[in-house]
Design a protein around this motif. Structure first.
Motif, PDB file in Angstrom:
ATOM      1  N   SER A  10       0.829  -1.206   0.000  1.00  8.74           N
ATOM      2  CA  SER A  10       0.000   0.000   0.000  1.00  8.74           C
ATOM      3  C   SER A  10       0.861   1.253   0.000  1.00  8.74           C
ATOM      4  N   LEU A  51      -8.141  -1.543   3.661  1.00  2.51           N
ATOM      5  CA  LEU A  51      -7.316  -1.803   2.484  1.00  2.51           C
ATOM      6  C   LEU A  51      -7.981  -2.924   1.703  1.00  2.51           C
ATOM      7  N   GLN A  56     -13.469  -6.199  -5.370  1.00  2.02           N
ATOM      8  CA  GLN A  56     -13.752  -4.788  -5.583  1.00  2.02           C
ATOM      9  C   GLN A  56     -14.829  -4.324  -4.609  1.00  2.02           C
ATOM     10  N   ALA A  72     -16.975   5.705  -6.888  1.00  2.00           N
ATOM     11  CA  ALA A  72     -15.728   5.024  -7.233  1.00  2.00           C
ATOM     12  C   ALA A  72     -15.900   3.521  -7.077  1.00  2.00           C
ATOM     13  N   LEU A  74     -13.233   0.510  -6.205  1.00  2.00           N
ATOM     14  CA  LEU A  74     -11.860   0.352  -5.724  1.00  2.00           C
ATOM     15  C   LEU A  74     -11.428  -1.103  -5.764  1.00  2.00           C
ATOM     16  N   SER A  75     -10.186  -1.306  -6.173  1.00  2.00           N
ATOM     17  CA  SER A  75      -9.564  -2.627  -6.270  1.00  2.00           C
ATOM     18  C   SER A  75      -8.241  -2.596  -5.510  1.00  2.00           C
ATOM     19  N   GLU A  78      -5.953  -0.377  -3.301  1.00  2.00           N
ATOM     20  CA  GLU A  78      -6.565   0.877  -2.874  1.00  2.00           C
ATOM     21  C   GLU A  78      -7.114   0.763  -1.456  1.00  2.00           C
ATOM     22  N   PHE A  79      -7.391   1.926  -0.868  1.00  2.00           N
ATOM     23  CA  PHE A  79      -7.881   1.999   0.498  1.00  2.00           C
ATOM     24  C   PHE A  79      -9.046   2.974   0.563  1.00  2.00           C
ATOM     25  N   PHE A  80      -9.808   2.883   1.643  1.00  2.00           N
ATOM     26  CA  PHE A  80     -10.944   3.792   1.844  1.00  2.00           C
ATOM     27  C   PHE A  80     -11.243   3.879   3.332  1.00  2.00           C
ATOM     28  N   SER A 132      -3.060  11.554  -0.438  1.00  2.00           N
ATOM     29  CA  SER A 132      -4.104  10.818  -1.142  1.00  2.00           C
ATOM     30  C   SER A 132      -5.396  11.622  -1.212  1.00  2.00           C
ATOM     31  N   ARG A 136      -7.357  12.930  -4.543  1.00  2.00           N
ATOM     32  CA  ARG A 136      -8.765  12.611  -4.793  1.00  2.00           C
ATOM     33  C   ARG A 136      -9.590  13.875  -5.003  1.00  2.00           C
ATOM     34  N   GLU A 139      -8.894  15.166  -8.508  1.00  2.00           N
ATOM     35  CA  GLU A 139      -9.620  14.348  -9.492  1.00  2.00           C
ATOM     36  C   GLU A 139     -11.100  14.712  -9.509  1.00  2.00           C
TER      37      GLU A 139
END
Length: 148
Positions: A10, A51, A56, A72, A74-75, A78-80, A132, A136, A139
């Motif tokens: 990560s 993580l 997905q 979004a 996420l794969s 990626e983290f959230f 990060s 974001r 974007e």
């Protein structure tokens, strides 16, 4: 994939020493999700960073019409969920497994324990989270600008 390998891959943890990475792997919990399973709802109080290890997840938010809008997909790696750790606020989106997914979860308590043991490493993690978030936001601004 083992927890240590996921954490080491990560970008959040790229500046950490092997000892610090080992400690985070010890603290992290593994979570297995079935397709459609909600990881957290919009409005839940944030307390964890996740993580994506495998599969997905979909991040969605209700629009003004009450219908969910995908923000979004996420794969790995990626983290959230990081926003809830920073401001201890309510979640601004719902996240659900799009397919079978495997996640690692670090709670606010886990990260406090890590901070108490490895203050410099914790600072690196916070800086990477801020980077990060800034990316974001850039974007999102670019997408909004292109829609006008």
């Amino acid at each position: 994939m083992e927890k240590l390998a996921v954490i080491a891959a990560s970008p959040l943890f790229e500046m950490l020493s092997p000892v610090e990475l080992d400690r985070l792997a010890e603290l992290a919990r593994t979570r297995h999700c079935v397709p459609g399973e909600v990881i957290f709802h919009e409005g839940d109080l944030g307390d964890s960073l996740f993580l994506v290890v495998e599969g997905q997840v979909e991040v969605a938010r209700n629009g003004t019409d009450g219908l969910p809008r995908t923000l979004a997909v996420l794969s790995p790696p990626e983290f959230f969920g990081e926003m809830g750790l920073i401001d201890k606020d309510y979640r601004s989106a719902t996240v659900r497994a799009r397919a079978q997914a495997h996640l690692l979860q670090l709670t606010a308590g886990d990260l406090r324990a890590f901070r108490n043991e490895y203050a410099d490493g914790f600072t690196f993690v916070v800086v990477n989270i801020a980077r990060s978030l800034a990316a974001r936001l850039r974007e999102a601004n670019a997408r909004l600008s292109s829609n006008h």
